[in-house]
Design an enzyme around this catalytic site. Structure first.
Site, short mmCIF file in Angstrom:
data_model
loop_
_atom_site.label_atom_id
_atom_site.label_comp_id
_atom_site.label_asym_id
_atom_site.label_seq_id
_atom_site.Cartn_x
_atom_site.Cartn_y
_atom_site.Cartn_z
N GLY A 9 37.75 48.98 46.68
CA GLY A 9 38.02 47.69 47.12
C GLY A 9 38.82 47.68 48.07
N ARG A 13 42.81 42.35 50.19
CA ARG A 13 43.91 42.26 50.99
C ARG A 13 44.65 43.54 51.25
NH1 ARG A 13 43.79 37.01 48.58
NH2 ARG A 13 44.12 38.05 46.64
N MET A 14 44.82 44.22 49.72
CA MET A 14 45.55 45.60 49.65
C MET A 14 44.76 46.61 50.26
SD MET A 14 48.67 45.75 48.82
CE MET A 14 48.75 47.64 48.42
N GLY A 99 46.86 50.70 41.23
CA GLY A 99 48.20 49.79 41.43
C GLY A 99 47.50 48.24 40.93
N THR A 100 46.41 48.33 40.45
CA THR A 100 45.94 46.77 39.92
C THR A 100 46.88 46.45 38.78
OG1 THR A 100 43.88 47.64 40.27
CG2 THR A 100 44.00 45.59 38.94
N THR A 101 47.21 44.97 38.69
CA THR A 101 47.94 44.60 37.63
C THR A 101 47.11 43.73 36.77
OG1 THR A 101 48.67 42.73 38.84
CG2 THR A 101 49.88 44.52 39.19
N ALA A 123 51.71 52.56 38.86
CA ALA A 123 52.94 51.57 38.91
C ALA A 123 52.39 49.94 39.01
CB ALA A 123 53.76 52.04 40.07
N ASN A 125 54.27 48.40 40.73
CA ASN A 125 54.82 47.82 42.41
C ASN A 125 55.20 49.42 43.01
OD1 ASN A 125 56.51 47.18 44.29
ND2 ASN A 125 56.60 45.19 43.36
N HIS A 156 54.91 34.41 44.08
CA HIS A 156 53.75 35.17 44.84
C HIS A 156 52.66 34.40 45.70
CE1 HIS A 156 54.88 38.76 42.38
NE2 HIS A 156 54.23 39.39 43.29
N LYS A 160 47.04 34.82 43.69
CA LYS A 160 47.49 35.74 42.77
C LYS A 160 46.81 35.25 41.17
CE LYS A 160 50.95 38.72 40.67
NZ LYS A 160 49.97 39.88 40.81
P1 NAD Z 1 42.06 41.15 46.53
O1 NAD Z 1 41.28 40.21 45.46
O2 NAD Z 1 42.30 40.52 47.86
O3 NAD Z 1 41.23 42.56 46.43
C1 NAD Z 1 40.84 43.14 45.28
C2 NAD Z 1 39.33 43.85 46.16
O4 NAD Z 1 38.71 44.74 44.90
C3 NAD Z 1 38.32 42.68 46.39
O5 NAD Z 1 37.71 43.12 47.79
C4 NAD Z 1 37.22 42.93 45.17
O6 NAD Z 1 35.88 42.56 45.74
C5 NAD Z 1 37.48 44.73 45.06
N1 NAD Z 1 36.85 44.76 43.76
C6 NAD Z 1 36.59 44.29 42.69
N2 NAD Z 1 35.81 45.03 41.77
C7 NAD Z 1 35.56 46.23 42.35
C8 NAD Z 1 34.73 47.18 41.94
N3 NAD Z 1 34.07 47.41 40.81
N4 NAD Z 1 34.61 48.15 42.95
C9 NAD Z 1 35.01 48.08 44.20
N5 NAD Z 1 35.64 47.02 44.74
C10 NAD Z 1 36.18 46.15 43.89
O7 NAD Z 1 43.30 41.22 45.70
P2 NAD Z 1 44.68 41.91 46.11
O8 NAD Z 1 45.68 40.87 46.58
O9 NAD Z 1 44.29 42.97 47.24
O10 NAD Z 1 45.24 42.70 44.89
C11 NAD Z 1 44.62 43.76 44.12
C12 NAD Z 1 45.02 44.09 42.80
O11 NAD Z 1 46.25 44.77 43.46
C13 NAD Z 1 45.88 42.83 42.15
O12 NAD Z 1 45.69 43.11 40.59
C14 NAD Z 1 47.38 42.78 42.39
O13 NAD Z 1 48.11 42.22 41.60
C15 NAD Z 1 47.67 44.31 42.86
N6 NAD Z 1 48.67 44.62 43.61
C16 NAD Z 1 49.51 45.56 43.25
C17 NAD Z 1 50.40 46.18 43.93
C18 NAD Z 1 51.46 47.12 43.37
O14 NAD Z 1 52.39 47.58 44.23
N7 NAD Z 1 51.14 47.80 42.39
C19 NAD Z 1 50.77 45.57 45.19
C20 NAD Z 1 49.97 44.45 45.60
C21 NAD Z 1 48.79 43.93 44.81
#
Ligand code: NAD
Length: 267
Positions: A9, A13-14, A99-101, A123, A125, A156, A160
């Site tokens: 991914g 954003r992350m 880190g996915t939620t 985690a 976060n 957020h 989100k």
């Molecule tokens: P985002 O939508 O900007 O990015 C997610 C990316 O994953 C996208 O580019 C998407 O195309 C890609 N993706 C989806 N399925 C995929 C696959 N099978 N193979 C490869 N890539 C794939 O979202 P984001 O804001 O970056 O957040 C992503 C996740 O991280 C969310 O669940 C968010 O809540 C979580 N998050 C967790 C923390 C933490 O500290 N644990 C912090 C920030 C965000």
């Protein structure tokens, strides 16, 4: 030893924040990145996309190939993708930072099962400050009796997709643990209409969405005549990326198991 770090991914954003953090961190090297099949950015240079200049690493769609080329893989994607990645990590015995939620209980159980064969850090976060907040919340909840109503408020950015945030739920778990109750039995998730008076001992959640807020969480303990509020404000996503890279350096070479950020930070 240099730890080779892959990012699934990597155009999210992350994903982009992670690419910048891995690139700038000592002791690790970017092994490559993947995106979802059909993503418009497939084939793009990972460095160019993250504003680092060309690194000669084309964004691919083959997750298993990335796991083979890396020592640790960072995953901040989507629930189904993270379960699939955890299963690849288990098959190949490679470490994963997940880190996915917004995962269901069944999806979390599959991650736990994969952690029988690979080291996985899970985690809600990854920021240092929030993990300190989790520890403090548990202690404050243990010290204050149920005359102190616990409410957890989070805000957020408008993109989100899950609510309440994984961090808010983790704070709820910490408060419930401190109080010696089960969150599932006391959680009040969303009130609308004539809900009746608040139940003694409930742990309430409220989720706000808007703008580009990276993440704000407040745990309130409200009694007659006084209120304790514990707040964390994330100013940038980079704090999660920094924690994830710290976890990657920590987990490299560890035996299989499900680890938390509390383990990584030794809190
Ligand atoms: P985002 O939508 O900007 O990015 C997610 C990316 O994953 C996208 O580019 C998407 O195309 C890609 N993706 C989806 N399925 C995929 C696959 N099978 N193979 C490869 N890539 C794939 O979202 P984001 O804001 O970056 O957040 C992503 C996740 O991280 C969310 O669940 C968010 O809540 C979580 N998050 C967790 C923390 C933490 O500290 N644990 C912090 C920030 C965000």
């Amino acid at each position: 030893m240099t730890v080779r770090v892959g990012i699934v991914g990597c155009l999210g954003r992350m994903g982009q924040a992670l690419a910048r953090e891995v690139y700038g961190a000592e002791g690790c090297a970017l092994a490559g990145g993947t995106e979802a099949a059909g993503h418009a950015g497939l084939g793009r240079d990972l460095g160019d996309a993250a504003g680092l200049g060309s690194l000669g690493l084309a964004v691919g769609a083959d997750a298993a190939a990335l796991f083979r080329a890396a020592d640790v893989v960072l995953d901040f994607t989507a629930p189904a993708a993270t379960v699939a990645h955890a299963e690849i990590a288990g098959t190949l015995g490679k470490a994963l930072i997940a880190g996915t939620t917004g995962l269901s209980a069944e999806q979390e159980a599959r991650i736990k099962a994969a952690a029988g064969r690979a080291a996985i850090v899970r985690a809600a976060n990854f920021s240092l400050g929030v993990n300190v907040l989790l520890a403090v919340t548990e202690r404050v909840a243990a010290a204050l009796d149920p005359a102190y109503d616990i409410e957890i408020v989070e805000m957020h950015h408008r993109h989100k997709v899950d609510a309440p945030s994984g961090t808010a739920l983790a704070l709820g778990q910490a408060a419930a643990k401190g109080r010696g109750v089960r969150l599932a039995e006391v959680a009040e998730r969303g009130r609308d209409g004539v809900t009746g008076a608040r139940k003694t001992g409930a742990i309430g959640f409220a989720a706000l969405r808007g703008g580009d807020v990276a993440g704000e969480h407040t745990v309130m303990f409200a009694a007659d005549g006084e209120r304790v509020e514990l707040t964390h404000k994330a100013g940038t996503r980079q704090i999660f990326a920094r924690g994830a890279v710290r976890a990657a350096l920590w987990v490299a070479g560890k035996p299989p198991g499900l680890y938390s950020m509390i383990d990584v930070l030794g809190l």
